[in-house]
Design an enzyme around this catalytic site. Sequence first.
Site, short mmCIF file in Angstrom:
data_model
loop_
_atom_site.label_atom_id
_atom_site.label_comp_id
_atom_site.label_asym_id
_atom_site.label_seq_id
_atom_site.Cartn_x
_atom_site.Cartn_y
_atom_site.Cartn_z
N HIS A 235 0.86 -1.19 0.00
CA HIS A 235 0.00 0.00 0.00
C HIS A 235 0.89 1.24 0.00
O HIS A 235 1.88 1.30 0.73
CB HIS A 235 -0.88 -0.02 1.26
CG HIS A 235 -2.00 0.95 1.22
ND1 HIS A 235 -3.33 0.57 1.24
CD2 HIS A 235 -2.02 2.31 1.17
CE1 HIS A 235 -4.10 1.63 1.21
NE2 HIS A 235 -3.31 2.70 1.16
N PRO A 236 0.60 2.28 -0.80
CA PRO A 236 1.48 3.46 -0.88
C PRO A 236 1.65 4.13 0.49
O PRO A 236 0.69 4.64 1.06
CB PRO A 236 0.75 4.38 -1.86
CG PRO A 236 -0.13 3.47 -2.66
CD PRO A 236 -0.55 2.38 -1.72
N HIS A 237 2.87 4.12 0.99
CA HIS A 237 3.09 4.68 2.32
C HIS A 237 4.58 4.95 2.53
O HIS A 237 5.44 4.49 1.79
CB HIS A 237 2.59 3.74 3.42
CG HIS A 237 3.48 2.55 3.66
ND1 HIS A 237 3.58 1.48 2.78
CD2 HIS A 237 4.33 2.25 4.69
CE1 HIS A 237 4.44 0.59 3.25
NE2 HIS A 237 4.91 1.04 4.40
N GLY A 238 4.86 5.73 3.56
CA GLY A 238 6.22 5.95 4.02
C GLY A 238 6.22 5.86 5.54
O GLY A 238 5.25 5.39 6.15
#
Length: 357
Positions: free
Chosen positions: A194-197
């Site tokens: 999932h797009p994350h940082g």
Amino acid sequence: MAQNDIIAEVGGQSVFRRHHIKADGRDLRLYGYSAHELPVVAEMDDDVAKGGELRWHPFRREWNVYAAHRQNRTFKPSAADDPLAPTKPGGAATEIPFEDFEVAVFGNKFTSLHPEAPAPTTPPSTETDRAFGACDVVVYTADQTGDLHSVGQDRRRLLLAAWVDRYEALFSEGCRFVMPFESRGEEVGVTLHHPHGQIYAFGKVPHVHQLMAEAYADGFSLETSLPTWSDYVVAEAGNVAAFCPPFARFPYETWVTSRRRVAGPWDFSEEEADGFAALLGDMTRRYDTFFGRDTAYMLTLHASPVGSEDSFHFTAQFYPILRAPGRVKFLASVEQGTGVFTVDVMPETAARTLRDQ
């Protein structure tokens, strides 16, 4: 009614922050261009670690974190079990107990650093200390796919506002150095797609950043060096440049920084914030175009540690883990054993290649 605070103005739009305390006691902050008023759908209530411990490395002259509980962290779940997705009615509870959101920031359940980190209990065979600090997870979008390019400029500006808000809060809580970052791709160990940082906030300034602060204090200046590095510039926007530094250690390594010295992104003008956000997306696109795939990289944001604000120059640094399309750059024995990198692509060649993408 949920409590929403206005924390910034971005391009004439207000940025709202909703603070929610999760059932397990962790903080969740939701950032958006409109107030978040959705009700809780369902909550997770699991045991949460409170950090590990620090041990001093006498030869490298640095502190390292030991956190054995992280061995049990979430590992490559299916899309149906995505813990960073919104919680849907009738579905399993996720880390975000609401049906929708724009940007979400919450405390990592498998944290290495924590404001209530316990005193070390290991035998005193080496110098130890509490792992004081904090570890946040930053979720870019409710969508399960995407990246810093595809989310668009408005979302990147919202993400930047969230980063700045967390910088200010974590510094106020006693942290000495704060670093937002993103790891992208399985080659760098990503276990959640999932797009994350993330954001790590340290109670002690890491050795690398002590050295950076000393170099700036001793007179090194990106502000005066950049005008002489025209062959290394990849792209520019809003008085912000993306460039391959002449001393890059990774093939196709790129830094993004304002031409004017700023200690951190909290000092950006509106034009610089726009340019910085745009170049984060632009570099992601350029990498993916050149390598012909979603590029595996590490992105780290280097703002001033506490006490170095008068000379430090903020940079965001991309380290791709590819040296050519289809070829991974491995950090092998020499690099790991000595710290001396062998760079396969000249930085000026990398800059020219990325300019053409």
